[in-house]
Design a protein around this motif. Structure first.
Motif, short mmCIF file in Angstrom:
data_model
loop_
_atom_site.label_atom_id
_atom_site.label_comp_id
_atom_site.label_asym_id
_atom_site.label_seq_id
_atom_site.Cartn_x
_atom_site.Cartn_y
_atom_site.Cartn_z
N GLU A 99 0.83 -1.21 0.00
CA GLU A 99 0.00 0.00 0.00
C GLU A 99 0.87 1.26 0.00
O GLU A 99 0.57 2.23 -0.71
N ALA A 100 1.93 1.25 0.81
CA ALA A 100 2.83 2.40 0.85
C ALA A 100 3.53 2.60 -0.49
O ALA A 100 3.72 3.73 -0.95
N LEU A 101 3.91 1.50 -1.12
CA LEU A 101 4.56 1.60 -2.42
C LEU A 101 3.61 2.17 -3.47
O LEU A 101 4.00 3.02 -4.28
N ARG A 102 2.37 1.69 -3.47
CA ARG A 102 1.40 2.21 -4.44
C ARG A 102 1.14 3.69 -4.20
O ARG A 102 1.03 4.48 -5.15
N ALA A 103 1.02 4.08 -2.93
CA ALA A 103 0.78 5.49 -2.61
C ALA A 103 1.96 6.34 -3.06
O ALA A 103 1.79 7.44 -3.60
N ALA A 104 3.16 5.85 -2.84
CA ALA A 104 4.35 6.59 -3.25
C ALA A 104 4.44 6.71 -4.76
O ALA A 104 4.80 7.76 -5.29
N ALA A 105 4.14 5.62 -5.46
CA ALA A 105 4.17 5.65 -6.92
C ALA A 105 3.15 6.64 -7.46
O ALA A 105 3.41 7.39 -8.42
N ASP A 106 1.97 6.68 -6.83
CA ASP A 106 0.94 7.62 -7.26
C ASP A 106 1.39 9.06 -7.04
O ASP A 106 1.18 9.93 -7.90
N ARG A 107 2.03 9.31 -5.92
CA ARG A 107 2.50 10.66 -5.64
C ARG A 107 3.63 11.05 -6.57
O ARG A 107 3.75 12.21 -6.99
N LEU A 108 4.48 10.11 -6.91
CA LEU A 108 5.54 10.38 -7.86
C LEU A 108 4.97 10.80 -9.21
O LEU A 108 5.38 11.81 -9.79
N VAL A 109 4.03 10.02 -9.71
CA VAL A 109 3.43 10.33 -11.01
C VAL A 109 2.70 11.67 -10.95
O VAL A 109 2.78 12.49 -11.89
N SER A 110 2.00 11.93 -9.86
CA SER A 110 1.29 13.20 -9.71
C SER A 110 2.26 14.38 -9.72
O SER A 110 1.98 15.43 -10.29
N ALA A 111 3.41 14.20 -9.05
CA ALA A 111 4.41 15.26 -9.03
C ALA A 111 4.96 15.53 -10.42
O ALA A 111 5.20 16.68 -10.81
N LEU A 112 5.17 14.47 -11.20
CA LEU A 112 5.65 14.66 -12.57
C LEU A 112 4.58 15.31 -13.44
O LEU A 112 4.87 16.20 -14.26
N ALA A 113 3.33 14.89 -13.27
CA ALA A 113 2.24 15.40 -14.11
C ALA A 113 1.91 16.85 -13.82
O ALA A 113 1.29 17.52 -14.65
N ALA A 114 2.31 17.34 -12.66
CA ALA A 114 1.99 18.71 -12.28
C ALA A 114 2.79 19.74 -13.07
O ALA A 114 2.49 20.93 -13.00
N HIS A 115 3.78 19.28 -13.82
CA HIS A 115 4.64 20.20 -14.56
C HIS A 115 4.80 19.71 -16.00
O HIS A 115 4.96 18.52 -16.25
#
Length: 236
Positions: free
Chosen positions: A19-35
């Motif tokens: 669960e922590a890995l999935r949450a981290a991966a989601d946040r990583l992608v979101s951070a990339l998509a924000a720019h």
């Protein structure tokens, strides 16, 4: 850049939960998509690696695997395109593995104190930042500061990574070119002969358009000596 990029604290644990890995991966992608700026996205990815720390680069590879195994093609392309930018700049977010032959005893004429055997003793030089494909290959084939990576885990992790990178035309084209160049260069002992042969086979299969599973298998089919006896192997 926001100081909260992009991981919750549990992901820095030695063994994060799925669960922590999935949450981290989601946040990583979101951070990339924000720019929209590819250079900024690369800086985000590199900062993630720095924040995890050198000892946790395998965790970064696991995060890439989470995205690779998802059904989010947009996220896969975003991440792969960021690696394409890194390859064009020759600036891959990398992790360090020591060369086994680089170790040396501390200078002393008598018995060596235990305190002298610091983390810098075991393979401190030469150390070189390796991209995720090279890191997995060296980890599997060479004696480093890490416990050796088993063949099946190597094959699975490598196939996932290649499938992810293939989402970007730049990454799919440039990464095997880099590996082929690495295979021709001894680079201060970072790669053994066997590792260079595997990298060459991997690059050839990748450039030939073979499937990720076939590329990973090609990296294992090069005939060479087996791992030395008494090696302990582990999963990623």
């Amino acid at each position: 850049m926001a100081s909260s990029l992009p991981f919750p604290a549990p992901v820095t644990d030695a063994a994060p939960s799925p669960e922590a890995l999935r949450a981290a991966a989601d946040r990583l992608v979101s951070a990339l998509a924000a720019h929209s700026d590819p250079e900024y996205r690369l800086s985000v990815l590199k900062r993630v690696v720095r924040r995890l720390g050198e000892d946790r680069y395998p965790l970064f590879i696991r995060l890439l695997g989470v995205v690779a195994e998802s059904d989010d093609v947009r996220a896969q392309r975003l991440l792969a395109d960021t690696f394409g930018t890194a390859l064009r700049r020759m600036d891959l977010p990398g992790g360090a593995l020591s060369s086994w032959g680089a170790t040396r005893l501390p200078d002393a004429t008598g018995p060596v104190a235990v305190s002298a055997l610091s983390g810098h003793f075991f393979g401190a030089t030469p150390r070189r930042l390796l991209g995720p494909v090279e890191y997995l290959t060296v980890w599997h084939l060479q004696r480093t500061q890490r416990t050796a990576l088993g063949a099946e885990t190597f094959r699975t992790a490598l196939a996932r990574l290649i499938a992810l990178l293939n989402r970007s035309e730049d990454a799919r084209t440039l990464y095997p070119q880099k590996l082929a160049a690495d295979a021709q260069n001894e680079m201060e002992g970072a790669y053994t002969r066997a590792t260079r042969e595997r990298l060459r086979a991997l690059a050839d299969a990748w450039r030939a358009g073979r499937s990720p599973e076939e590329v990973a298998q090609a990296a294992l089919e090069v005939a060479d000596a087996p791992l030395p006896g008494q090696w302990v192997v582990r999963d990623l």
